[in-house]
Design a protein around this motif. Structure first.
Motif, short mmCIF file in Angstrom:
data_model
loop_
_atom_site.label_atom_id
_atom_site.label_comp_id
_atom_site.label_asym_id
_atom_site.label_seq_id
_atom_site.Cartn_x
_atom_site.Cartn_y
_atom_site.Cartn_z
N VAL A 8 28.84 -66.13 58.71
CA VAL A 8 28.61 -65.91 57.09
C VAL A 8 30.10 -66.05 56.43
O VAL A 8 30.22 -66.47 55.21
CB VAL A 8 28.00 -64.48 56.90
N ASP A 9 30.95 -65.41 57.26
CA ASP A 9 32.23 -65.01 56.61
C ASP A 9 33.44 -65.91 57.35
O ASP A 9 34.60 -66.02 56.62
CB ASP A 9 32.58 -63.84 56.17
N ASP A 150 21.33 -64.31 46.34
CA ASP A 150 22.59 -64.98 47.19
C ASP A 150 22.08 -66.12 48.01
O ASP A 150 22.85 -66.31 48.96
CB ASP A 150 23.03 -63.73 47.95
N TYR A 151 21.13 -66.88 47.33
CA TYR A 151 20.94 -68.18 48.26
C TYR A 151 22.14 -69.03 48.21
O TYR A 151 22.88 -69.21 47.30
CB TYR A 151 19.95 -69.09 47.47
N LEU A 153 24.24 -68.31 50.93
CA LEU A 153 25.33 -67.64 51.65
C LEU A 153 25.71 -68.13 53.17
O LEU A 153 26.89 -68.10 53.13
CB LEU A 153 24.69 -66.11 52.00
N LEU A 154 24.85 -69.01 53.53
CA LEU A 154 25.18 -69.52 54.89
C LEU A 154 26.00 -70.79 54.47
O LEU A 154 26.76 -71.11 55.10
CB LEU A 154 24.11 -69.41 55.73
N GLY A 156 27.62 -71.14 52.33
CA GLY A 156 29.20 -70.89 51.77
C GLY A 156 29.24 -71.39 50.28
O GLY A 156 30.51 -71.68 49.75
N GLN A 157 28.24 -71.73 49.73
CA GLN A 157 28.43 -72.26 48.28
C GLN A 157 27.07 -71.73 47.48
O GLN A 157 26.13 -71.18 47.92
CB GLN A 157 28.11 -73.92 48.37
N PRO A 158 27.40 -71.66 46.21
CA PRO A 158 26.35 -70.92 45.24
C PRO A 158 25.44 -72.17 45.21
O PRO A 158 25.43 -73.09 45.28
CB PRO A 158 27.16 -70.62 43.99
N GLU A 235 19.74 -70.91 56.43
CA GLU A 235 19.67 -70.70 54.90
C GLU A 235 18.10 -70.18 54.42
O GLU A 235 17.98 -69.07 53.82
CB GLU A 235 20.36 -71.54 54.08
N ARG A 238 16.54 -67.14 56.07
CA ARG A 238 17.06 -65.79 55.76
C ARG A 238 16.50 -65.71 54.27
O ARG A 238 16.20 -64.77 53.91
CB ARG A 238 18.70 -65.96 55.62
#
Length: 463
Positions: A8-9, A150-151, A153-154, A156-158, A235, A238
């Motif tokens: 995730v981060d 927050d779709y 998140l995985l 790493g892009q909005p 994604e 989740r």
RNA sequence: GGCGGCGUGGCCGAGUGGUUAGGCAGGGGCCUGCAAAGCCCCGUACUCCGGUUCGAAUCCGGACGCCGCCUCCA
């Protein structure tokens, strides 16, 4: 404390556990529509190693990995092979487990099948429809990704930038090209289940949410799989969990690709080598060693050359096992550190290797340390320090066992004729009849033996 | 277009700001009757260009090259 990368981060951090001392992990398994390939081998080996290491450390691991037994590809395969999807699944699932056994990948604690969870999936989809999180179009039910704040998140892009780059045509009835199928309406002749929103079958992304939460419960510790599952599969899993108001996995991690030349091995490229073929042409342990020698998130090249390289390295490990008569470990039973005595330099080795593995599963460093220890053990034995040598060898064996790599020390069965040649050669050597000794050695080599001398006389083994 | 990763000695493959990754192959030596196995020694690598620094493969910037994700995929 075990530290692990989080997808995730992108940072390595402590693996926090829901229940102290217990790890709950879910590993996305295969769709059984074909022979398992090298990519499947990699992810199963990587997470098998993780599981074994956690266990060795004394953690109680619950390992769940699914079998996807309903999917477009399986249907396509059944048409191709002109037999039922059930038969296709049975065939390839059997191949799957056989390949896992050969690789020494321990069976999951639970290996749920998607088709056993259809009622739960229907229930979840109904819930989404009631809450307007999903919608019905002509070919099925779709999930509206815009309902998850927050779709991305995985990924790493909005959501917006994902949508901008979407390769799928937006021309259909979907509200967004990123919306995904929760349920696909059955076409004539296809396997289907009755549902309030029409007979059909579940979409791929729904099964793992239902099964992981069902078997491991909310807030389970670790969800992992191949990097290609990160988006959109994980994604979307989740997204569904979030939309359903459930706490999903706390930690995500993904292993790197198997490369073929400069390209990723994948189904769509059709450039895969099956594990079945690998098992027929090499020592399956070589693949595990290859995986251990590179970091789990790095891409690895699995070629006849790199496999052969690993096999030669394996020969050195096996030589150690023979020299010190080490028992073959690993296999079905997961080793636990407390079953061994760690004293002196063995303890130091365990500490070092343990530190490496606790640090984001640094298996390459662990293997390097173990090879250093191997040289030290042989070296000590060469100068007669047998107790030290043996102690190190036992520790090395235990630690490789912890990683699922079993060293082979087994003695090959020697037939009467070969045994006689050995006896006669030892006799000739005692009489310093070198010509005769060499002639007898050649005979043994012709019979397929590797001949080695030792303090106790001629030793023979299969190559 | 957006996001991410990578470029290390013959090959595979790690890596922390400064002392050996490791494996395989190759060379030399020890051991051995000779081999095999084992041990020891050796290559002195980090895409390029700048910068920061006493010192960078490791940090920053740029260039070039490669790969992946944004369809299905482990």
């Amino acid at each position: 404390m075990i530290r692990l990368f989080d997808s995730v981060d992108g940072k390595v951090r402590d693996l926090t556990l829901r229940e102290p001392g217990h790890v709950s992990m879910y590993v996305c398994g295969p769709t059984v529509d074909n022979l398992p390939h090298l990519g499947h081998g990699r992810f199963t080996l990587v997470w098998d190693v993780a599981r074994r290491w956690f266990t060795f450390r004394g953690l109680d691991v619950t390992y769940v990995s699914n079998i996807t037994d309903i999917d477009d590809k399986i249907i396509a395969r059944s048409l191709e092979e002109d037999r039922s999807t059930g038969e296709v699944v049975a065939t390839y699932e059997a191949q799957w487990w056989e390949a896992m056994d050969r690789l020494g990948v321990a069976r999951p604690d639970e290996a749920p099948h998607a088709t056993d969870y259809v009622p739960e999936m229907i229930e979840l989809i109904s819930e989404f429809l009631e809450n307007d999180i999903a919608y019905v179009i002509s070919d099925g039910v779709y999930f509206d990704v815009s309902r998850v704040p927050d779709y991305g998140l995985l990924a790493g892009q909005p959501l917006e930038s994902l949508r901008a780059g979407a390769r799928v045509e937006a021309s259909d009835e979907k509200r967004s090209p990123l919306d995904f199928a929760l349920w696909k309406n059955a076409k004539p002749g296809e396997p289907s289940w009755p549902a309030p929103f029409g007979d059909g079958r579940p979409g791929w992304h729904t099964e793992c949410v239902v099964m992981s939460l069902g078997l491991l419960g909310e807030g389970f510790d670790l969800h992992c799989g191949g990097l290609d599952l990160k988006f959109p599969h994980h994604e979307n899993e989740r997204a569904q969990a979030v939309a359903a108001g459930r706490v999903f996995s706390v930690h995500w991690d993904h292993n790197g690709w198997v490369m073929v030349g400069k390209e990723k091995m994948s189904k769509s490229l059709g450039n895969f080598t099956s594990l079945t073929h690998l098992a027929e042409t090499s020592d399956p342990r070589a693949y595990r060693l290859l995986v251990l020698r590179s970091h789990y998130r790095s891409p690895i090249g699995v070629t006849p050359a790199t496999i052969a390289d690993a096999e030669r390295a394996l020969a050195r490990l096996d030589a150690l096992a023979r020299r010190f008569k080490l028992p073959a470990l690993a296999g079905d039973t997961l080793e636990v550190a407390t079953n061994y005595r760690w004293v002196g330099d063995a303890e130091a080795l365990f500490d070092e290797v343990g530190e490496a593995l606790d640090n984001d599963l640094d298996t390459p460093l662990a293997v390097a340390l173990l090879f250093d220890a191997l040289a030290a053990a042989n070296s000590a034995a060469d100068v007669g320090d047998l107790s030290y040598a043996k102690q190190q060898a036992v520790a090395i064996n235990a630690l490789f066992g912890a990683l699922g790599l079993s060293l082979h020390s087994k003695e090959d069965r020697v037939d009467a004729i070969s045994a006689d040649l050995v006896t006669r050669r030892d006799q000739a050597r005692a009489e310093k009849d070198w010509a005769e000794a060499d002639r007898l050695r050649n005979e043994l080599v012709t019979l397929g033996w590797v001949v080695e001398d030792s303090s106790t006389g001629t030793l023979i083994r299969r190559p």
